[in-house]
Motif scaffolding. Structure first.
Motif, PDB file in Angstrom:
ATOM      1  N   MET A 123     -20.486  -5.477  -4.308  1.00  0.00           N
ATOM      2  CA  MET A 123     -20.164  -6.585  -5.215  1.00  0.00           C
ATOM      3  C   MET A 123     -21.423  -7.387  -5.557  1.00  0.00           C
ATOM      4  SD  MET A 123     -16.565  -7.841  -3.505  1.00  0.00           S
ATOM      5  CE  MET A 123     -16.397  -9.196  -4.654  1.00  0.00           C
ATOM      6  N   THR A 124     -22.282  -7.591  -4.565  1.00  0.00           N
ATOM      7  CA  THR A 124     -23.521  -8.336  -4.799  1.00  0.00           C
ATOM      8  C   THR A 124     -24.442  -7.578  -5.746  1.00  0.00           C
ATOM      9  OG1 THR A 124     -23.368  -9.297  -2.583  1.00  0.00           O
ATOM     10  CG2 THR A 124     -25.487  -9.447  -3.708  1.00  0.00           C
ATOM     11  N   MET A 125     -24.598  -6.272  -5.524  1.00  0.00           N
ATOM     12  CA  MET A 125     -25.454  -5.477  -6.406  1.00  0.00           C
ATOM     13  C   MET A 125     -24.889  -5.406  -7.826  1.00  0.00           C
ATOM     14  SD  MET A 125     -28.047  -4.674  -4.598  1.00  0.00           S
ATOM     15  CE  MET A 125     -27.781  -6.272  -3.799  1.00  0.00           C
ATOM     16  N   SER A 126     -23.561  -5.376  -7.936  1.00  0.00           N
ATOM     17  CA  SER A 126     -22.944  -5.381  -9.267  1.00  0.00           C
ATOM     18  C   SER A 126     -23.185  -6.707  -9.975  1.00  0.00           C
ATOM     19  CB  SER A 126     -21.439  -5.114  -9.138  1.00  0.00           C
ATOM     20  OG  SER A 126     -20.803  -5.174 -10.398  1.00  0.00           O
ATOM     21  N   TRP A 127     -23.093  -7.805  -9.241  1.00  0.00           N
ATOM     22  CA  TRP A 127     -23.320  -9.128  -9.837  1.00  0.00           C
ATOM     23  C   TRP A 127     -24.769  -9.295 -10.278  1.00  0.00           C
ATOM     24  CZ3 TRP A 127     -26.050 -13.493  -7.746  1.00  0.00           C
ATOM     25  CH2 TRP A 127     -25.895 -14.655  -8.492  1.00  0.00           C
ATOM     26  N   LEU A 128     -25.691  -8.707  -9.516  1.00  0.00           N
ATOM     27  CA  LEU A 128     -27.109  -8.785  -9.874  1.00  0.00           C
ATOM     28  C   LEU A 128     -27.496  -7.784 -10.960  1.00  0.00           C
ATOM     29  CD1 LEU A 128     -28.706  -9.149  -6.315  1.00  0.00           C
ATOM     30  CD2 LEU A 128     -28.466 -10.937  -8.045  1.00  0.00           C
ATOM     31  N   GLY A 129     -26.616  -6.845 -11.281  1.00  0.00           N
ATOM     32  CA  GLY A 129     -26.925  -5.835 -12.282  1.00  0.00           C
ATOM     33  C   GLY A 129     -27.814  -4.720 -11.768  1.00  0.00           C
ATOM     34  N   PHE A 130     -27.780  -4.472 -10.452  1.00  0.00           N
ATOM     35  CA  PHE A 130     -28.650  -3.470  -9.848  1.00  0.00           C
ATOM     36  C   PHE A 130     -27.970  -2.120  -9.654  1.00  0.00           C
ATOM     37  CE2 PHE A 130     -31.499  -6.800  -7.580  1.00  0.00           C
ATOM     38  CZ  PHE A 130     -32.140  -7.030  -8.788  1.00  0.00           C
ATOM     39  N   LEU A 131     -26.688  -2.001  -9.987  1.00  0.00           N
ATOM     40  CA  LEU A 131     -26.015  -0.724  -9.808  1.00  0.00           C
ATOM     41  C   LEU A 131     -26.673   0.341 -10.679  1.00  0.00           C
ATOM     42  CD1 LEU A 131     -22.223  -1.632  -9.632  1.00  0.00           C
ATOM     43  CD2 LEU A 131     -23.794  -1.136  -7.753  1.00  0.00           C
ATOM     44  N   ASP A 132     -26.708   1.538 -10.170  1.00  0.00           N
ATOM     45  CA  ASP A 132     -27.336   2.691 -10.823  1.00  0.00           C
ATOM     46  C   ASP A 132     -28.833   2.481 -11.022  1.00  0.00           C
ATOM     47  OD1 ASP A 132     -27.175   5.286 -11.732  1.00  0.00           O
ATOM     48  OD2 ASP A 132     -26.846   4.719 -13.820  1.00  0.00           O
ATOM     49  N   THR A 133     -29.441   1.756 -10.087  1.00  0.00           N
ATOM     50  CA  THR A 133     -30.898   1.619 -10.046  1.00  0.00           C
ATOM     51  C   THR A 133     -31.343   1.765  -8.594  1.00  0.00           C
ATOM     52  OG1 THR A 133     -30.930  -0.788  -9.691  1.00  0.00           O
ATOM     53  CG2 THR A 133     -30.832  -0.003 -11.986  1.00  0.00           C
ATOM     54  N   HIS A 134     -32.631   1.997  -8.395  1.00  0.00           N
ATOM     55  CA  HIS A 134     -33.163   2.105  -7.039  1.00  0.00           C
ATOM     56  C   HIS A 134     -33.056   0.793  -6.275  1.00  0.00           C
ATOM     57  CE1 HIS A 134     -35.785   5.637  -8.599  1.00  0.00           C
ATOM     58  NE2 HIS A 134     -34.638   6.079  -8.127  1.00  0.00           N
ATOM     59  N   ALA A 206     -25.595   8.615   1.254  1.00  0.00           N
ATOM     60  CA  ALA A 206     -24.624   7.541   1.078  1.00  0.00           C
ATOM     61  C   ALA A 206     -24.950   6.682  -0.135  1.00  0.00           C
ATOM     62  CB  ALA A 206     -24.573   6.680   2.345  1.00  0.00           C
ATOM     63  N   ALA A 207     -26.234   6.370  -0.300  1.00  0.00           N
ATOM     64  CA  ALA A 207     -26.637   5.534  -1.431  1.00  0.00           C
ATOM     65  C   ALA A 207     -26.395   6.243  -2.753  1.00  0.00           C
ATOM     66  CB  ALA A 207     -28.116   5.171  -1.303  1.00  0.00           C
ATOM     67  N   GLY A 208     -26.603   7.560  -2.786  1.00  0.00           N
ATOM     68  CA  GLY A 208     -26.418   8.294  -4.025  1.00  0.00           C
ATOM     69  C   GLY A 208     -24.977   8.297  -4.484  1.00  0.00           C
ATOM     70  N   SER A 209     -24.053   8.277  -3.547  1.00  0.00           N
ATOM     71  CA  SER A 209     -22.641   8.314  -3.914  1.00  0.00           C
ATOM     72  C   SER A 209     -22.051   6.937  -4.172  1.00  0.00           C
ATOM     73  CB  SER A 209     -21.836   9.009  -2.802  1.00  0.00           C
ATOM     74  OG  SER A 209     -21.974   8.293  -1.579  1.00  0.00           O
ATOM     75  N   MET A 210     -22.654   5.890  -3.631  1.00  0.00           N
ATOM     76  CA  MET A 210     -22.070   4.558  -3.779  1.00  0.00           C
ATOM     77  C   MET A 210     -22.750   3.718  -4.849  1.00  0.00           C
ATOM     78  SD  MET A 210     -21.419   1.618  -0.884  1.00  0.00           S
ATOM     79  CE  MET A 210     -20.091   2.608  -0.222  1.00  0.00           C
ATOM     80  N   TYR A 211     -24.070   3.714  -4.891  1.00  0.00           N
ATOM     81  CA  TYR A 211     -24.791   2.814  -5.791  1.00  0.00           C
ATOM     82  C   TYR A 211     -25.422   3.522  -6.988  1.00  0.00           C
ATOM     83  CZ  TYR A 211     -24.569  -0.308  -1.734  1.00  0.00           C
ATOM     84  OH  TYR A 211     -24.138  -1.069  -0.687  1.00  0.00           O
ATOM     85  N   ILE A 212     -25.844   4.755  -6.810  1.00  0.00           N
ATOM     86  CA  ILE A 212     -26.603   5.449  -7.847  1.00  0.00           C
ATOM     87  C   ILE A 212     -25.759   6.572  -8.419  1.00  0.00           C
ATOM     88  CG2 ILE A 212     -28.700   6.774  -8.336  1.00  0.00           C
ATOM     89  CD1 ILE A 212     -30.044   5.338  -6.038  1.00  0.00           C
ATOM     90  N   TYR A 213     -25.611   6.594  -9.739  1.00  0.00           N
ATOM     91  CA  TYR A 213     -24.767   7.570 -10.409  1.00  0.00           C
ATOM     92  C   TYR A 213     -25.567   8.546 -11.273  1.00  0.00           C
ATOM     93  CZ  TYR A 213     -21.752   3.631  -9.253  1.00  0.00           C
ATOM     94  OH  TYR A 213     -21.132   2.607  -8.589  1.00  0.00           O
ATOM     95  N   SER A 214     -26.692   8.123 -11.811  1.00  0.00           N
ATOM     96  CA  SER A 214     -27.494   8.986 -12.671  1.00  0.00           C
ATOM     97  C   SER A 214     -28.204  10.036 -11.828  1.00  0.00           C
ATOM     98  CB  SER A 214     -28.524   8.160 -13.451  1.00  0.00           C
ATOM     99  OG  SER A 214     -27.875   7.192 -14.259  1.00  0.00           O
TER     100      SER A 214
END
Length: 271
Positions: A123-134, A206-214
């Motif tokens: 939720m924090t990363m989504s609010w900061l706009g960091f999803l799908d980034t390193h 884990a990070a590739g499946s949860m935060y990073i999609y590209s």
């Protein structure tokens, strides 16, 4: 007798690593043999060549996965060591209102595993706009409380007389931290580098499946997991990939271990 006991324990602890190295050079018939042989009898490089061909067939270059992994591990480790050290310094050597409460929160946060905080981090990363980034992987690693706790406990051992002498010489607060405190606590941040780098290097799946999609932003750990999920026929390349993934963290540990031991034995200070 003590050396014999330590040698036996060391041999027992080294067995899994030796078994991984041996499996990477085994042909497929030796890998699937039951009961398995501990050491390879007919070493071959076929597993590594098959892994190379599998990775070459991916539409994203292998070097891109490798760059993503190194970038996340290096940036996250450097940021974590720097931020944890800067936050630990006032908690350890300066008195201000609320210091005890802040440190209690840090200690309390160590009780929760990463699984408990996954939803909050997402939720924090989504609010900061960091999803799908390193940065979705790097920022939570930088804010880990383990490094802050470790650095704070180590900085408390520095004599106050050393800091007072630096103040008398006209050093600013930042110069005291950077030129006096950080060299003294070198064993702590070298140890922190080992823990942080190893954690980030193995966090790709884990990070590739949860935060990073590209696909072009994913790490080598996640990429190898997808490529090698082809059944028993890819067991050999899987063994080679396991060895390659272990090589870098082990190398970091070996290079840092000697410095940690040397610094711990020569940097003891007393009032």
């Amino acid at each position: 007798m003590l050396f014999l006991v330590l040698a036996a324990v060391g041999y027992f602890m080294a067995m899994p690593l030796v078994f991984v190295i041996s499996n990477a050079f085994k042909p497929i018939n030796e890998i699937l043999k039951f009961p398995p042989d501990f050491l390879v009898k007919h070493p071959t490089l076929t597993n590594f060549t098959d892994l190379y061909h599998l990775l070459s067939g991916s539409w994203v270059p292998f070097t891109r996965y490798l760059f993503n992994t190194f970038f996340i591990a290096i940036a996250g480790t450097a940021g974590h060591v720097l931020i944890a050290s800067m936050a630990a310094y006032p908690l350890a050597k300066r008195k201000f209102p609320g210091r005890a409460m802040l440190f209690s929160v840090v200690v309390l946060s160590l009780m929760f595993s990463a699984t408990v905080t996954q939803i909050t981090n997402y939720m924090t990363m989504s609010w900061l706009g960091f999803l799908d980034t390193h940065w979705a992987v790097i920022v939570p690693a930088i804010g880990s409380s383990l490094g802050l706790y470790l650095m704070k406990q180590f900085m408390e051992q520095i004599p106050d007389a050393l800091l007072e002498a630096a103040q008398i010489d006209g050093c600013s607060e930042f110069r005291i931290f950077w030129n006096v405190v950080m060299p003294v606590v070198r064993p702590a941040w070298l140890t922190l580098i080992i823990f942080s780098f190893q954690g980030l290097w193995g966090a790709g799946g884990a990070a590739g499946s949860m935060y990073i999609y590209s696909e072009q932003l994913k790490t080598i750990d996640y990429a190898l997991g997808q490529i090698l999920a082809g059944g028993i026929i890819r067991t050999g390349p899987s063994m080679a990939a396991t060895l390659l993934l272990l090589t870098v963290p082990i190398l970091i540990f070996v290079l840092s271990q000697s410095s940690v031991i040397q610094t711990m034995s020569t940097s003891g200070m007393k009032d």
